[in-house]
Design an enzyme around this catalytic site. Structure first.
Site, PDB file in Angstrom:
ATOM      1  CE  LYS B 224     144.428  35.366  -2.648  1.00 38.98           C
ATOM      2  NZ  LYS B 224     145.708  35.770  -3.714  1.00 38.98           N
ATOM      3  CG  ASP B 252     143.558  37.458  -6.431  1.00 34.85           C
ATOM      4  OD1 ASP B 252     142.919  37.145  -7.269  1.00 34.85           O
ATOM      5  OD2 ASP B 252     143.899  37.717  -5.470  1.00 34.85           O
ATOM      6  CD  GLU B 278     144.132  40.461  -6.634  1.00 35.91           C
ATOM      7  OE1 GLU B 278     143.724  41.569  -5.922  1.00 35.91           O
ATOM      8  OE2 GLU B 278     145.643  39.828  -6.426  1.00 35.91           O
ATOM      9  CD  GLU B 305     149.292  38.229  -7.862  1.00 39.87           C
ATOM     10  OE1 GLU B 305     148.202  38.870  -7.598  1.00 39.87           O
ATOM     11  OE2 GLU B 305     149.632  37.312  -7.969  1.00 39.87           O
ATOM     12  CG  ASP B 328     155.048  41.849  -7.942  1.00 37.01           C
ATOM     13  OD1 ASP B 328     154.607  40.549  -7.125  1.00 37.01           O
ATOM     14  OD2 ASP B 328     156.528  41.660  -7.555  1.00 37.01           O
ATOM     15  CG  HIS B 355     151.092  40.810  -5.232  1.00 41.14           C
ATOM     16  ND1 HIS B 355     152.203  40.738  -6.005  1.00 41.14           N
ATOM     17  CD2 HIS B 355     150.031  39.866  -4.987  1.00 41.14           C
ATOM     18  CE1 HIS B 355     151.693  39.462  -5.317  1.00 41.14           C
ATOM     19  NE2 HIS B 355     151.626  38.927  -5.136  1.00 41.14           N
TER      20      HIS B 355
END
Lengths: 447, 447
Positions: B224, B252, B278, B305, B328, B355
């Protein structure tokens, strides 16, 4: 000793539904039997002035209770807020609502949760305008450009519109604003009417209402299309023959078509000189709208009532997908997001012709268009606000239409308050109307 | 006398919340303190087989009650449905749910209402797979292509993918499917892991978990990013030094940036060879993703997602905005909409890397990727399913990871069922955990 600062002490929500499906008012190709409804919110305070903030999300019946639950989920952000601080800088609340990291997952910035934010934020602006003693359009038009820019969330917009550009637009918009305010108070803002064109009306009713619209001074009407091509051709012919060649006739497909179908169908109606084709396909289909617009010109392409936030409007403008931006006062995140959309449209030079009708959408959106005229674009050319003659009697400060124009509201606030007797009668399912109706249904169909 | 046909007799909903925020599991730049939650639905029938259909929408805490209310609003479409007819042709229910003209206003096809439809539709497919005695991936992979195409709603897709094209893709996908099924059962489907990279973890924990991921056989991890550039540079350096040059490292941003910022930030991390960036910006910003992709190549762009329906995926592909499609299982309208998205991705030649994580997203989405491998694209090259090692113990049929691969499920159904003791403990606010927690909070903070 200074007095205790006034605060928000209650967030009351109401599930209000009107049985409009019984008259086929509001019927179109995707919405054959709407019961116009509002998830209605009232902010109460302990201030001595007694002002309340009113706001709502518009829905068309089933699911209004989900919309109410979404507004209820925001209550914790409101209770106990200091009123002076909130009204001086509503953006602080916006940031907390949009930025609630757990609620955000339910959107982000779309659907039920975003409409709930819009309802609450609009209620705050209603309250702020009442406390300032001004109708909302005037509060906006007289606000300092720097302050207005500070109210807008520019996240995801800066590749198309920066705060600096917005400020420049608003500063330029202030030039001559006083004269335009006077003109607006004298003449009002032009409207068009959808009242003749609901899909459930027969040709006689269409014809009669179209003639009345012209007699009433409207220079544009709108017809719902998209269920059956032969019917649409016949209805367009009827309407055009009644209104003559000079009154504009928009058509509205309410998202019925795929891209190819939208192009074919619109071309099949071109002989009747439609002014715009509205919602030809999915409101999410930016590239689809761009393809349709390229193919159906000179018929204009309009959309927006279901466009869920400023990011989609940004792209519709970037992609050259629209001739007409149709803001809705109760779909996006309230006044500040609509300010962003008005400024985007101004930057791209695309006129804004708001969606209205429903429950109270006319009452709200007139303020935004009037602000746009007075203090952003400075013109009403090719700009009209939708008008539908339903349900206005239920509002304390209903719109007033004269000679095809919205009269500028003068009462303080955002014109969002429903009458107390309406709440008592149309609350679902316990209000007097629905209780009697459900009772009659039970008796009429014994188990 | 023929027996009475079996029907759906109950639609039970549950508000399930896990207190994940207390460990900073799942923390990222936009979601600092999620309490992973599920609006969980159980379809009960009066069939002698006793099978139930299970489904859920995943949320991250507050607002899960709104998501439950949205599922409740669909109950009328389900109760009394004939089971044989429903399982033979679930599309009949889909049409009724998506097409409910009043509920549609609350989306359309986005946000809380659309996730509710997804939960219910997935529960129906779970039930259908159980009645067929097959894991869902296998039911899909062995279904007749004509029947599968009949399950998909092509509305708004035909400018990019027609039913005929979809049929051709599925027919071609059947060639060699038997061999691929055998290979899948033997080797599983490749996974990548996000477990090391949560933003709330310190460098030691990141380093330790990254090393463990490589030791466990994963060939891709994810970090992240997006809160602080200096931190991101440091964390990417730490991770890359632990995993070496050959393990892929995705990053991400969870929608944190505007377009320009996304480009600058991604370029600042390029030295650490990120495999994909992402969610660099708003999931609604199709044109923004396209601009970012053009600017940051060879770093790939991934999103999905929070992409709310097939119409947005269609445009992301049409605009060349994506290198990786991240479906997702619980955001869009369930299995049939994800079939449409898999087929769109196949047509455009873009790999799907789902995801997952959250509550049960791994359990669900593995079925879709395995179907994609066996009966659509026929390959796992550059394809990985996200894996996060949280909350699997709460499921009756949890995912099994071996050497960085998802093991193919063999139990009938969609792997969606939570354990009864989990429902009893984590129902909010009345379950044992929350009741005790709320009680302790009260005692700890006397009024």
């Amino acid at each position: 000793m200074s007095p205790t600062p006034a605060r928000i002490i209650a967030v009351d929500t109401h599930d209000i539904r009107f049985p409009t499906s019984r008259e086929l008012d509001g019927s179109d190709a995707m919405n054959p039997d709407p019961d116009y409804s509002a998830a209605y919110v009232v902010l109460r305070t302990d201030a001595a002035d007694g002002h309340e903030g009113h706001g709502f999300a518009f829905t068309i019946g089933r699911g209004n209770e989900v919309q109410v639950a979404a507004i209820d989920a925001l209550r914790g952000h409101l209770l106990g807020r200091d009123l002076d601080g909130l009204c001086a800088d509503p953006a602080t609340l916006n940031r907390d609502l949009i930025g609630d990291s757990q609620l955000r997952w339910l959107g982000p910035e779309k659907g039920v949760m975003h409409m709930a934010i819009g309802a609450v934020v609009n209620a705050v602006w209603d309250l702020a305008a009442k406390r300032a003693g001004l109708p909302l359009w005037r509060l906006l038009a007289e606000a300092e450009p720097e302050w207005l820019v500070g109210q807008i969330d520019f996240r995801y917009l800066t590749d198309a519109l920066t705060p600096e550009e917005a400020l420049a637009l608003l500063r330029r918009g202030r030039e001559g604003a006083g004269e335009r305010t006077a003109r607006l108070l004298e003449r009002g803002y032009p409207a068009y009417t959808t009242s003749p064109g609901w899909l459930g009306y027969d040709d006689d009713k269409l014809s009669r209402l179209a003639a009345r619209a012209v007699a009433d001074g409207f220079t544009q009407i709108k017809l719902k299309v998209g269920a059956d091509l032969d019917d649409d051709i016949r209805r367009c012919r009827v309407a055009r023959s009644v209104i003559g060649p000079h009154v504009r006739m928009a058509v509205d497909a309410n998202q019925r078509w795929d891209v190819g179908e939208a192009i074919r169908w619109t071309k099949a109606l071109a002989a009747f000189d439609p002014y715009w084709i509205e919602e030809p396909t999915s409101p999410d289909d930016i590239l689809g709208h761009a393809a349709i617009r390229r193919a159906v010109a000179p018929v204009k392409v309009a959309t927006g009532e279901h466009v869920h936030n400023r990011v989609v409007f940004k792209q519709l403008l970037q992609a050259g997908a629209l001739d007409v931006v149709q803001i809705d006062a109760a779909r996006v995140g309230g006044v500040p997001e609509n300010l962003a959309i008005l400024l985007l449209a101004a930057k791209f030079g695309v006129p804004v012709c708001p969606h209205a009708g429903g429950v109270g959408l006319c009452e709200l959106v007139q303020h935004l268009s009037m602000f746009d005229y007075v203090a952003v674009t400075g013109t009403t050319e090719d700009r009209v606000i939708e008008y539908v003659d339903h349900l206005h009697d239920h509002f304390l400060d209903p719109v007033v239409i004269r000679q095809g124009h919205y009269t500028a509201p003068t009462a303080p606030g955002f014109s969002a308050a429903l009458r107390p007797e309406t709440l008592a009668r149309y609350t679902y399912p316990g209000g007097a109307f629905w209780a009697a109706d459900l009772d009659a249904t039970k008796k009429g169909h014994p188990a």
